[in-house]
Design a protein around this motif. Structure first.
Motif, PDB file in Angstrom:
ATOM      1  N   ASP A 137       8.502   5.413 -10.023  1.00 61.19           N
ATOM      2  CA  ASP A 137       7.835   5.176 -11.147  1.00 61.19           C
ATOM      3  C   ASP A 137       7.289   3.766 -11.409  1.00 61.19           C
ATOM      4  OD1 ASP A 137      10.015   3.466 -11.939  1.00 61.19           O
ATOM      5  OD2 ASP A 137      10.632   4.885 -13.550  1.00 61.19           O
ATOM      6  N   GLN A 138       6.779   3.438 -12.674  1.00 67.05           N
ATOM      7  CA  GLN A 138       5.961   2.357 -12.714  1.00 67.05           C
ATOM      8  C   GLN A 138       6.927   1.244 -12.678  1.00 67.05           C
ATOM      9  OE1 GLN A 138       2.549   1.612 -13.103  1.00 67.05           O
ATOM     10  NE2 GLN A 138       3.082  -0.375 -12.665  1.00 67.05           N
ATOM     11  N   ASN A 139       8.102   1.392 -13.342  1.00 64.74           N
ATOM     12  CA  ASN A 139       9.243   0.337 -13.433  1.00 64.74           C
ATOM     13  C   ASN A 139       9.632   0.019 -11.869  1.00 64.74           C
ATOM     14  OD1 ASN A 139       9.292   0.208 -16.282  1.00 64.74           O
ATOM     15  ND2 ASN A 139      10.627   2.023 -16.419  1.00 64.74           N
ATOM     16  N   ILE A 140      10.021   0.787 -10.829  1.00 69.75           N
ATOM     17  CA  ILE A 140      10.079   0.469  -9.677  1.00 69.75           C
ATOM     18  C   ILE A 140       9.135  -0.235  -9.013  1.00 69.75           C
ATOM     19  CG2 ILE A 140      10.734   1.634  -7.257  1.00 69.75           C
ATOM     20  CD1 ILE A 140      13.372   1.886  -9.223  1.00 69.75           C
ATOM     21  N   SER A 147       6.387  -6.178  -2.479  1.00 72.26           N
ATOM     22  CA  SER A 147       5.268  -5.406  -2.113  1.00 72.26           C
ATOM     23  C   SER A 147       4.028  -6.350  -1.581  1.00 72.26           C
ATOM     24  CB  SER A 147       4.881  -4.680  -3.355  1.00 72.26           C
ATOM     25  OG  SER A 147       4.679  -5.654  -4.432  1.00 72.26           O
ATOM     26  N   GLY A 148       4.082  -7.435  -1.385  1.00 67.52           N
ATOM     27  CA  GLY A 148       3.097  -8.174  -0.855  1.00 67.52           C
ATOM     28  C   GLY A 148       2.921  -8.070   0.657  1.00 67.52           C
ATOM     29  N   ASN A 149       2.441  -9.426   1.077  1.00 65.80           N
ATOM     30  CA  ASN A 149       2.467  -9.487   2.714  1.00 65.80           C
ATOM     31  C   ASN A 149       3.855  -9.430   3.127  1.00 65.80           C
ATOM     32  OD1 ASN A 149      -0.125  -9.024   2.503  1.00 65.80           O
ATOM     33  ND2 ASN A 149      -0.735 -11.188   2.169  1.00 65.80           N
ATOM     34  N   ASP A 150       3.877  -9.472   4.479  1.00 66.38           N
ATOM     35  CA  ASP A 150       5.288  -9.405   5.162  1.00 66.38           C
ATOM     36  C   ASP A 150       5.910 -11.231   5.291  1.00 66.38           C
ATOM     37  OD1 ASP A 150       5.038  -6.895   5.937  1.00 66.38           O
ATOM     38  OD2 ASP A 150       4.123  -7.244   7.848  1.00 66.38           O
ATOM     39  N   ALA A 151       5.986 -11.426   4.228  1.00 68.59           N
ATOM     40  CA  ALA A 151       6.468 -12.863   4.081  1.00 68.59           C
ATOM     41  C   ALA A 151       7.784 -13.017   4.612  1.00 68.59           C
ATOM     42  CB  ALA A 151       6.676 -13.282   2.324  1.00 68.59           C
ATOM     43  N   ALA A 152       8.748 -12.037   4.508  1.00 70.26           N
ATOM     44  CA  ALA A 152      10.080 -12.101   5.210  1.00 70.26           C
ATOM     45  C   ALA A 152       9.906 -12.442   6.625  1.00 70.26           C
ATOM     46  CB  ALA A 152      10.872 -10.633   4.658  1.00 70.26           C
ATOM     47  N   HIS A 153       8.823 -12.110   7.086  1.00 75.11           N
ATOM     48  CA  HIS A 153       8.788 -12.325   8.603  1.00 75.11           C
ATOM     49  C   HIS A 153       8.000 -13.506   8.829  1.00 75.11           C
ATOM     50  CE1 HIS A 153      10.170  -8.065   9.550  1.00 75.11           C
ATOM     51  NE2 HIS A 153       9.494  -7.928   8.711  1.00 75.11           N
ATOM     52  N   ASP A 154       7.816 -14.210   7.954  1.00 74.73           N
ATOM     53  CA  ASP A 154       7.051 -15.725   8.222  1.00 74.73           C
ATOM     54  C   ASP A 154       8.321 -16.783   8.475  1.00 74.73           C
ATOM     55  OD1 ASP A 154       6.042 -18.230   7.697  1.00 74.73           O
ATOM     56  OD2 ASP A 154       4.500 -17.550   6.319  1.00 74.73           O
ATOM     57  N   GLU A 199       0.831  -1.256  -0.047  1.00 77.20           N
ATOM     58  CA  GLU A 199       0.104   0.028   0.066  1.00 77.20           C
ATOM     59  C   GLU A 199       0.988   1.292  -0.118  1.00 77.20           C
ATOM     60  OE1 GLU A 199      -3.733  -1.930   2.417  1.00 77.20           O
ATOM     61  OE2 GLU A 199      -2.300  -0.936   3.700  1.00 77.20           O
ATOM     62  N   LYS A 200       1.923   1.354   0.725  1.00 78.35           N
ATOM     63  CA  LYS A 200       2.909   2.463   0.711  1.00 78.35           C
ATOM     64  C   LYS A 200       3.525   2.610  -0.630  1.00 78.35           C
ATOM     65  CE  LYS A 200       4.103   1.731   5.717  1.00 78.35           C
ATOM     66  NZ  LYS A 200       5.061   1.290   6.511  1.00 78.35           N
ATOM     67  N   LEU A 201       3.918   1.512  -1.163  1.00 82.15           N
ATOM     68  CA  LEU A 201       4.627   1.820  -2.457  1.00 82.15           C
ATOM     69  C   LEU A 201       3.632   2.120  -3.785  1.00 82.15           C
ATOM     70  CD1 LEU A 201       7.037  -1.444  -2.599  1.00 82.15           C
ATOM     71  CD2 LEU A 201       7.374   0.843  -2.531  1.00 82.15           C
ATOM     72  N   ILE A 202       2.120   1.656  -3.467  1.00 79.76           N
ATOM     73  CA  ILE A 202       1.196   2.183  -4.350  1.00 79.76           C
ATOM     74  C   ILE A 202       1.143   3.789  -4.377  1.00 79.76           C
ATOM     75  CG2 ILE A 202      -1.313   2.315  -4.805  1.00 79.76           C
ATOM     76  CD1 ILE A 202      -1.253  -0.638  -4.035  1.00 79.76           C
TER      77      ILE A 202
END
Length: 229
Positions: A154-157, A167-174, A142-145
């Motif tokens: 920009d759109q590429n980033i 940019s998905g859920n907090d998968a890194a903390h799973d 949501e922040k990146l949106i």
């Protein structure tokens, strides 16, 4: 010693050529109520010269040990740094200390092959970029949106972040999710790119546009017949 060869872009079993140790004396380390103040803490630093077995490029590493207040020869590592080669990812001096620190810790985790921690610190650095621009509500996606909507990225980033699943859920903390060398390397590249884009390229572009507008305004004023006496 397993090290990351920047030339080969791979973890390699580096071959040691030579090393030397240097004893450290720091009186602050000896002041403890748990130990006799006259008992010295045996601490030393070690410099090691190595080479990559694939490309023969050199490494220089720094390692500091102590024996945890006189527990015989059971030394523990306090800090490990690769002094050479160093990453070419230098952060703009305008970037806040908190973002720099998070990114430096990500690089340190990568260097020590702690890849999941590396990804978490990269996410923290990206969250810091959002916070610097007053975007703090919602998850990272949501922040990146919002960053994209406001023209900060920009759109590429944004697409790059989406492809990395950052940019998905907090998968890194799973606890069930782990990250490989390649995953961590890709995310470090992206983190460096978004920091450079926002704080270097974008800021330079904004300054350029402002200078151009100011210059055009002066030219228009100088050539406008209505301004002549």
């Amino acid at each position: 010693m397993i090290l990351n060869c920047l030339n080969c872009k791979a973890l390699v079993d580096a071959q040691e050529i030579s090393n030397y140790k240097n004893d450290i004396t720091d009186i602050d380390d000896y002041q403890s109520t748990s130990y006799d103040c006259n008992e010295l803490l045996s601490t030393y630093e070690e410099y090691t010269f190595l080479k990559c077995p694939l490309c023969w490029k050199p490494f220089l590493t720094y390692l500091i040990y102590n024996n945890d207040y006189g527990h015989g020869s059971d030394f523990r590592k306090l800090k490990f740094i690769t002094l050479y080669p160093v990453s070419d990812k230098t952060i703009n001096s305008e970037v806040s200390i908190s973002i720099k620190k998070a990114f430096d810790e990500a690089l340190c985790c990568f260097e020590n092959k702690i890849f999941t921690a590396c990804v978490i610190m990269c996410r923290k650095a990206i969250e810091g970029v959002c916070k610097e621009h007053k975007i703090e509500k919602g998850n990272l996606k949501e922040k990146l949106i919002l960053m994209k909507k406001e023209g900060i990225i920009d759109q590429n980033i944004f697409d790059w972040a989406d492809a990395l699943r950052l940019s998905g859920n907090d998968a890194a903390h799973d606890l069930d999710v782990t990250f490989s060398l390649e995953d961590a390397e890709d995310i470090i590249e992206f983190t460096y790119a978004i920091i450079e884009y926002v704080f270097t390229y974008r800021e330079k572009f904004i300054l350029f546009i402002e200078r151009k507008k100011s210059k055009n305004s002066l030219l228009t004023h100088d050539t406008d017949p209505a301004t002549e006496k």
